[in-house]
Design a protein around this motif. Structure first.
Motif, PDB file in Angstrom:
ATOM      1  N   PRO A 188       0.825  -1.211   0.000  1.00  0.00           N
ATOM      2  CA  PRO A 188       0.000   0.000   0.000  1.00  0.00           C
ATOM      3  C   PRO A 188       0.865   1.268   0.000  1.00  0.00           C
ATOM      4  O   PRO A 188       1.908   1.309   0.651  1.00  0.00           O
ATOM      5  CB  PRO A 188      -0.812  -0.091   1.288  1.00  0.00           C
ATOM      6  CG  PRO A 188      -0.385  -1.303   1.997  1.00  0.00           C
ATOM      7  CD  PRO A 188       0.664  -1.987   1.214  1.00  0.00           C
ATOM      8  N   ALA A 189       0.409   2.253  -0.743  1.00  0.00           N
ATOM      9  CA  ALA A 189       1.047   3.567  -0.775  1.00  0.00           C
ATOM     10  C   ALA A 189      -0.035   4.603  -0.500  1.00  0.00           C
ATOM     11  O   ALA A 189      -1.062   4.619  -1.167  1.00  0.00           O
ATOM     12  CB  ALA A 189       1.699   3.816  -2.125  1.00  0.00           C
ATOM     13  N   VAL A 190       0.189   5.434   0.496  1.00  0.00           N
ATOM     14  CA  VAL A 190      -0.776   6.457   0.897  1.00  0.00           C
ATOM     15  C   VAL A 190      -0.087   7.815   0.839  1.00  0.00           C
ATOM     16  O   VAL A 190       1.040   7.974   1.312  1.00  0.00           O
ATOM     17  CB  VAL A 190      -1.316   6.186   2.322  1.00  0.00           C
ATOM     18  CG1 VAL A 190      -2.294   7.274   2.749  1.00  0.00           C
ATOM     19  CG2 VAL A 190      -1.966   4.812   2.397  1.00  0.00           C
ATOM     20  N   PHE A 191      -0.766   8.779   0.249  1.00  0.00           N
ATOM     21  CA  PHE A 191      -0.245  10.136   0.102  1.00  0.00           C
ATOM     22  C   PHE A 191      -1.264  11.081   0.717  1.00  0.00           C
ATOM     23  O   PHE A 191      -2.429  11.085   0.323  1.00  0.00           O
ATOM     24  CB  PHE A 191      -0.043  10.432  -1.390  1.00  0.00           C
ATOM     25  CG  PHE A 191       0.547  11.769  -1.680  1.00  0.00           C
ATOM     26  CD1 PHE A 191       1.902  11.996  -1.538  1.00  0.00           C
ATOM     27  CD2 PHE A 191      -0.265  12.804  -2.110  1.00  0.00           C
ATOM     28  CE1 PHE A 191       2.448  13.235  -1.825  1.00  0.00           C
ATOM     29  CE2 PHE A 191       0.269  14.046  -2.405  1.00  0.00           C
ATOM     30  CZ  PHE A 191       1.632  14.257  -2.256  1.00  0.00           C
ATOM     31  N   LEU A 192      -0.840  11.858   1.707  1.00  0.00           N
ATOM     32  CA  LEU A 192      -1.714  12.784   2.419  1.00  0.00           C
ATOM     33  C   LEU A 192      -1.348  14.213   2.034  1.00  0.00           C
ATOM     34  O   LEU A 192      -0.193  14.618   2.170  1.00  0.00           O
ATOM     35  CB  LEU A 192      -1.546  12.606   3.932  1.00  0.00           C
ATOM     36  CG  LEU A 192      -1.742  11.204   4.481  1.00  0.00           C
ATOM     37  CD1 LEU A 192      -1.323  11.144   5.942  1.00  0.00           C
ATOM     38  CD2 LEU A 192      -3.179  10.760   4.299  1.00  0.00           C
ATOM     39  N   CYS A 193      -2.329  14.969   1.579  1.00  0.00           N
ATOM     40  CA  CYS A 193      -2.106  16.373   1.246  1.00  0.00           C
ATOM     41  C   CYS A 193      -2.759  17.218   2.335  1.00  0.00           C
ATOM     42  O   CYS A 193      -3.967  17.111   2.582  1.00  0.00           O
ATOM     43  CB  CYS A 193      -2.718  16.705  -0.114  1.00  0.00           C
ATOM     44  SG  CYS A 193      -2.527  18.442  -0.571  1.00  0.00           S
ATOM     45  N   TYR A 194      -1.946  18.028   2.990  1.00  0.00           N
ATOM     46  CA  TYR A 194      -2.424  18.885   4.082  1.00  0.00           C
ATOM     47  C   TYR A 194      -2.525  20.328   3.631  1.00  0.00           C
ATOM     48  O   TYR A 194      -1.658  20.816   2.894  1.00  0.00           O
ATOM     49  CB  TYR A 194      -1.453  18.831   5.261  1.00  0.00           C
ATOM     50  CG  TYR A 194      -1.470  17.525   6.005  1.00  0.00           C
ATOM     51  CD1 TYR A 194      -2.385  17.299   7.028  1.00  0.00           C
ATOM     52  CD2 TYR A 194      -0.573  16.515   5.694  1.00  0.00           C
ATOM     53  CE1 TYR A 194      -2.405  16.097   7.720  1.00  0.00           C
ATOM     54  CE2 TYR A 194      -0.583  15.306   6.381  1.00  0.00           C
ATOM     55  CZ  TYR A 194      -1.494  15.108   7.386  1.00  0.00           C
ATOM     56  OH  TYR A 194      -1.512  13.926   8.067  1.00  0.00           O
ATOM     57  N   ASP A 195      -3.561  21.023   4.090  1.00  0.00           N
ATOM     58  CA  ASP A 195      -3.608  22.472   3.949  1.00  0.00           C
ATOM     59  C   ASP A 195      -2.769  23.035   5.089  1.00  0.00           C
ATOM     60  O   ASP A 195      -2.930  22.636   6.251  1.00  0.00           O
ATOM     61  CB  ASP A 195      -5.041  22.997   4.028  1.00  0.00           C
ATOM     62  CG  ASP A 195      -5.770  22.857   2.708  1.00  0.00           C
ATOM     63  OD1 ASP A 195      -5.147  23.132   1.664  1.00  0.00           O
ATOM     64  OD2 ASP A 195      -6.950  22.471   2.708  1.00  0.00           O
ATOM     65  N   VAL A 196      -1.854  23.931   4.736  1.00  0.00           N
ATOM     66  CA  VAL A 196      -0.920  24.492   5.710  1.00  0.00           C
ATOM     67  C   VAL A 196      -0.963  26.014   5.609  1.00  0.00           C
ATOM     68  O   VAL A 196      -0.930  26.570   4.510  1.00  0.00           O
ATOM     69  CB  VAL A 196       0.515  23.983   5.448  1.00  0.00           C
ATOM     70  CG1 VAL A 196       1.504  24.642   6.391  1.00  0.00           C
ATOM     71  CG2 VAL A 196       0.580  22.470   5.566  1.00  0.00           C
ATOM     72  N   ALA A 197      -1.031  26.662   6.757  1.00  0.00           N
ATOM     73  CA  ALA A 197      -0.953  28.124   6.814  1.00  0.00           C
ATOM     74  C   ALA A 197       0.513  28.491   7.003  1.00  0.00           C
ATOM     75  O   ALA A 197       1.173  27.985   7.913  1.00  0.00           O
ATOM     76  CB  ALA A 197      -1.787  28.661   7.966  1.00  0.00           C
ATOM     77  N   SER A 198       1.018  29.348   6.143  1.00  0.00           N
ATOM     78  CA  SER A 198       2.412  29.765   6.220  1.00  0.00           C
ATOM     79  C   SER A 198       2.584  30.829   7.299  1.00  0.00           C
ATOM     80  O   SER A 198       1.759  31.726   7.431  1.00  0.00           O
ATOM     81  CB  SER A 198       2.864  30.329   4.874  1.00  0.00           C
ATOM     82  OG  SER A 198       4.168  30.846   4.985  1.00  0.00           O
ATOM     83  N   THR A 199       3.668  30.721   8.035  1.00  0.00           N
ATOM     84  CA  THR A 199       4.000  31.730   9.044  1.00  0.00           C
ATOM     85  C   THR A 199       5.283  32.455   8.663  1.00  0.00           C
ATOM     86  O   THR A 199       5.872  33.152   9.476  1.00  0.00           O
ATOM     87  CB  THR A 199       4.145  31.073  10.436  1.00  0.00           C
ATOM     88  OG1 THR A 199       5.171  30.084  10.387  1.00  0.00           O
ATOM     89  CG2 THR A 199       2.833  30.438  10.884  1.00  0.00           C
ATOM     90  N   THR A 200       5.716  32.297   7.404  1.00  0.00           N
ATOM     91  CA  THR A 200       6.954  32.885   6.894  1.00  0.00           C
ATOM     92  C   THR A 200       6.639  33.665   5.627  1.00  0.00           C
ATOM     93  O   THR A 200       5.716  33.318   4.901  1.00  0.00           O
ATOM     94  CB  THR A 200       7.974  31.763   6.567  1.00  0.00           C
ATOM     95  OG1 THR A 200       8.055  30.885   7.668  1.00  0.00           O
ATOM     96  CG2 THR A 200       9.342  32.329   6.265  1.00  0.00           C
ATOM     97  N   SER A 201       7.430  34.686   5.331  1.00  0.00           N
ATOM     98  CA  SER A 201       7.134  35.485   4.142  1.00  0.00           C
ATOM     99  C   SER A 201       8.065  35.234   2.955  1.00  0.00           C
ATOM    100  O   SER A 201       7.673  35.435   1.819  1.00  0.00           O
ATOM    101  CB  SER A 201       7.158  36.974   4.490  1.00  0.00           C
ATOM    102  OG  SER A 201       8.422  37.325   4.996  1.00  0.00           O
TER     103      SER A 201
END
Length: 167
Positions: free
Chosen positions: A80-93
């Motif tokens: 099995p191969a699982v790929f998780l895509c997360y929404d991430v809020a950036s704290t860097t500019s």
């Protein structure tokens, strides 16, 4: 219950001011192709820790996981191969220009996405979805008392109203 080995990958979908953060692969099979900052989960780290580590390594961006955007499942050499895509809020500019893994990184609008050579159609669709119909499953922590932290992702929440805002 027996143990099963699994190829576990993660990607960071970072959207800010109607633009998405993308990286161009510097080497390997996908050299020159674009996609989300991504990589594999290492032993001893959670998928959430891995996605933030990969984001930092590939773009020099720090971030906070705000939810799970997508899951891709497949078989890779019969495992099995699982790929998780997360929404991430950036704290860097600022964005790092390049590394040994990444030849370029930058922010792209939805109108620019079709001009890029993509790592995969899935990666392109995740980027398009992030800029057009963004939905995420938020994490709920601590539903059951445990010795180690964990997250349960549930209940879709439409973030489209927040697209123009910095997350």
């Amino acid at each position: 219950m027996g143990r099963l080995m699994c190829d576990l990958g993660v990607a960071a979908r970072v959207v800010q001011d109607n633009r998405i953060l993308l990286v161009q692969e510097a080497r390997g099979r996908y050299s020159g192709c674009w996609g989300l900052p991504k990589g594999h989960v290492e032993s001893g780290e959670s998928p959430e820790q891995a996605v933030l580590r990969e984001l930092d390594e590939e773009t020099n961006h720090k971030g906070v996981v705000i939810g799970l955007a997508a899951v891709r499942t497949a078989l890779k050499r019969d495992d099995p191969a699982v790929f998780l895509c997360y929404d991430v809020a950036s704290t860097t500019s600022s964005v790092m220009d390049q590394s040994d893994e990444i030849s370029a990184a930058g922010w792209y609008s939805i109108t620019e996405l079709n001009q890029l050579n993509w790592v995969s159609e899935t990666m392109q669709q995740l980027a398009i979805d992030g800029l057009s119909q963004r939905k995420t499953m938020e994490a709920t922590n601590g539903l059951t008392v445990r010795d180690t932290p964990y997250a349960v992702y549930r209940t879709n929440r439409n973030l489209a109203a927040n697209q123009g805002a910095t997350l």
